[in-house]
Design an enzyme around this catalytic site. Structure first.
Site, PDB file in Angstrom:
ATOM      1  N   ARG A  76      -5.048  -8.112 -17.237  1.00  0.00           N
ATOM      2  CA  ARG A  76      -6.029  -7.241 -16.769  1.00  0.00           C
ATOM      3  C   ARG A  76      -5.851  -6.148 -15.646  1.00  0.00           C
ATOM      4  NH1 ARG A  76      -9.908 -10.323 -19.599  1.00  0.00           N
ATOM      5  NH2 ARG A  76     -10.834  -8.395 -18.494  1.00  0.00           N
ATOM      6  N   THR A 112      -8.124   0.716 -19.304  1.00  0.00           N
ATOM      7  CA  THR A 112      -7.341  -0.204 -19.675  1.00  0.00           C
ATOM      8  C   THR A 112      -5.869  -0.696 -19.830  1.00  0.00           C
ATOM      9  OG1 THR A 112      -8.672  -1.696 -20.779  1.00  0.00           O
ATOM     10  CG2 THR A 112      -9.767  -1.416 -18.865  1.00  0.00           C
ATOM     11  N   GLU A 116       0.772  -1.093   0.067  1.00  0.00           N
ATOM     12  CA  GLU A 116      -0.076   0.658   0.307  1.00  0.00           C
ATOM     13  C   GLU A 116       0.838   1.095   0.076  1.00  0.00           C
ATOM     14  OE1 GLU A 116      -2.593  -1.091   3.914  1.00  0.00           O
ATOM     15  OE2 GLU A 116      -3.939  -1.184   2.215  1.00  0.00           O
ATOM     16  N   LYS A 170      -6.552  -5.057 -22.974  1.00  0.00           N
ATOM     17  CA  LYS A 170      -7.951  -4.247 -24.675  1.00  0.00           C
ATOM     18  C   LYS A 170      -6.666  -4.707 -25.916  1.00  0.00           C
ATOM     19  CE  LYS A 170     -10.973  -3.213 -22.244  1.00  0.00           C
ATOM     20  NZ  LYS A 170     -12.713  -2.953 -22.074  1.00  0.00           N
ATOM     21  N   ASP A 227     -11.317   8.115 -21.696  1.00  0.00           N
ATOM     22  CA  ASP A 227     -11.140   6.843 -21.697  1.00  0.00           C
ATOM     23  C   ASP A 227     -10.697   5.580 -22.514  1.00  0.00           C
ATOM     24  OD1 ASP A 227     -11.983   4.008 -20.705  1.00  0.00           O
ATOM     25  OD2 ASP A 227     -13.472   4.746 -20.112  1.00  0.00           O
TER      26      ASP A 227
HETATM   27  C1  LIG Z   1     -13.469  -2.206 -20.967  1.00  0.00           C
HETATM   28  C2  LIG Z   1     -13.676  -0.695 -20.528  1.00  0.00           C
HETATM   29  C3  LIG Z   1     -13.905  -0.280 -18.964  1.00  0.00           C
HETATM   30  C4  LIG Z   1     -13.891  -1.215 -18.261  1.00  0.00           C
HETATM   31  O1  LIG Z   1     -12.991  -2.087 -18.039  1.00  0.00           O
HETATM   32  P1  LIG Z   1     -12.931  -3.523 -16.554  1.00  0.00           P
HETATM   33  O2  LIG Z   1     -11.377  -3.823 -16.816  1.00  0.00           O
HETATM   34  O3  LIG Z   1     -13.798  -4.522 -17.835  1.00  0.00           O
HETATM   35  O4  LIG Z   1     -13.442  -2.397 -15.680  1.00  0.00           O
HETATM   36  C5  LIG Z   1     -14.045   1.187 -18.745  1.00  0.00           C
HETATM   37  N1  LIG Z   1     -14.436   1.752 -20.124  1.00  0.00           N
HETATM   38  C6  LIG Z   1     -14.015   1.075 -21.297  1.00  0.00           C
HETATM   39  C7  LIG Z   1     -14.571   2.157 -22.626  1.00  0.00           C
HETATM   40  C8  LIG Z   1     -13.558   0.684 -21.526  1.00  0.00           C
HETATM   41  O5  LIG Z   1     -13.919   0.121 -23.164  1.00  0.00           O
END
Ligand SMILES: *Cc1c(COP(=O)(O)O)cnc(C)c1O
Length: 420
Positions: free
Chosen positions: A237, A228, A58, A231, A202
């Site tokens: 992850r 993230t 932490e 992706k 985002d």
């Molecule tokens: C996938 C995604 C998230 C969330 O990600 P998780 O790891 O599934 O919580 C947030 N914003 C966008 C635009 C996403 O595509």
């Protein structure tokens, strides 16, 4: 079999080991086109499965609450430095557990309960955490959703501006989870500036394309960037928040101690490795090929009479309205899965159907590009998809197994990291 091999696991817990082996084989045999998924490298897999999972840390490097951080601190610092270098930002936080917690940290940093903010609606490709009524972000704050134009299927920036001037949100989210077109960061920045709002970009879906030079970067336009790491960026992850110096402290405080406890150090190491990979020249080739594959697949589907939202794609993602094909998104997605082609059913803009049984499907080209598929193969993939959907419309379920066999033969020619 799974690689690295899992002999200890097979010995101690054959039930779980068996299911992991089955999942590895499934990933090997299928055309995986869920737009948010990918295949991480063997190096990222190794880093993610280490003794780092044993350690609590932490706080931030040099300011931890527990002892024994001699090796954790440099790992997290390297991950941060690589993120700053790759994206060209002043500050990076690599601790968010995933994309949704990263976005929650942004709300915690800048808004009070009840405050107004703007984000793309679900039907316009926004994420649940951009203010959906079922999300905490829609329950505890006051979301104003912008949509897409009915004619173009693309966000109308004049409409966003009108809405922003009327509602005066403190914060604007741009980006989303089912957006097949380039996000106009300069236009969003201009609107945010006009009303004094914080602009959050985002880039969860497109981070790999941004890093690889295949999508414009929000750096210099957005105050805060969330993403993230798993992706198109092709890491484990996890998530990151990238900011200017100005917002570094509120973001760090929001992540810890505001929202989370100890960071997942095994993930941090995996992120560091993925960021090193994303800085290599081959990653630029990968990013360009992801877009080329998506465009070739979109062209192949359009030729076969498919109705694509916005008429095509600029990035890794395709959204198709299956109404003209005479099947729902869910029927198509299940048929395609049986035919070895994995994707998800998805709402399309102005969808008359409900989100649990919508009119469309969403697919992406990141994972198949990682496997090595090229634009030349996309005509064949489009043909299999069209054959499957036509079979589904006629109820000819025997067709699925035939196509799945051909898909397996194709994919056997492409190695999969994590499988030997
Ligand atoms: C996938 C995604 C998230 C969330 O990600 P998780 O790891 O599934 O919580 C947030 N914003 C966008 C635009 C996403 O595509």
């Amino acid at each position: 079999m799974h690689s690295p091999a899992i002999p200890e696991l097979a010995q101690e817990d054959p039930q779980i080991a068996g299911l992991i082996e089955d999942e590895a084989r499934r990933q090997y045999e299928k055309i995986r086109m869920i737009a948010s998924e990918n295949y991480v490298s063997a190096a990222v897999l190794e880093a993610s499965g280490t003794v780092l999972t044993n350690k609590y840390s932490e706080g931030y490097a040099g300011r931890r609450y527990y002892e024994g951080q001699q090796f954790i601190d440099p790992i997290e610092t390297i991950a941060i430095d690589r993120a700053k270098e790759l994206f060209g930002v002043a500050h990076a936080n690599v601790q968010p557990y995933s994309g949704s917690p990263a976005n929650l940290a942004v709300y915690l940093a800048f808004l009070k309960p009840g405050d107004t903010f703007m984000g793309a609606g679900l039907a316009a490709g926004g994420h649940l955490t951009h203010g959906s009524p079922v999300s905490v972000t829609g329950k505890w704050f006051t979301p104003v959703a912008y949509g897409v134009s009915r004619e173009t299927g693309i966000v109308d920036m004049n409409e966003v501006r009108d809405l922003a001037l009327k509602e005066r949100p403190k914060l604007i989210f741009c980006g989303g989870t089912a957006i097949p077109r380039t996000i106009d960061f300069p236009a969003f920045a201009e609107i945010a500036k006009e009303i004094g709002a914080i602009l959050v970009s985002d880039i969860a879906h497109i981070a790999g394309l941004v890093a690889g030079g295949a999508h414009p970067s929000p750096v210099g336009y957005a105050d805060v960037i969330t993403t993230t790491t798993h992706k198109t960026l092709r890491g484990p992850r996890g998530a990151m928040i990238l900011t200017t110096e100005e917002y570094a402290t509120p973001i760090d405080k929001a992540v810890f101690p505001g929202l989370q406890g100890g960071p997942h150090n095994h993930t941090t190491a995996g992120i560091a490795v993925a960021l090193k990979e994303a800085a290599q020249p081959e990653f630029r080739t990968y990013a360009a090929t992801v877009v080329a594959n998506a465009k070739a697949l979109a062209a192949g589907l359009t030729e076969r009479g498919w109705d694509l939202v916005s008429g095509g794609t600029d990035n890794h993602l395709i959204l198709a309205d299956l109404t003209p094909k005479g099947v729902t998104g869910k029927v198509a997605a299940k048929a395609l899965d049986a035919a070895g082609i994995e994707l998800n059913y998805n709402s399309v803009p102005f969808d008359p159907r409900k989100p649990f049984d919508p009119s469309g499907i969403r697919l992406g080209a990141a994972a198949i590009t990682t496997r090595g598929l090229k634009p030349e193969q996309m005509g064949q993939v489009a043909q299999w998809m069209d054959d499957t959907v036509q079979a589904a419309a006629k109820g000819d379920t025997d067709e699925y197994a035939r196509i799945a066999g051909q898909v397996r033969e194709l994919m056997a020619q492409y190695p999969m990291p994590g499988w030997a």
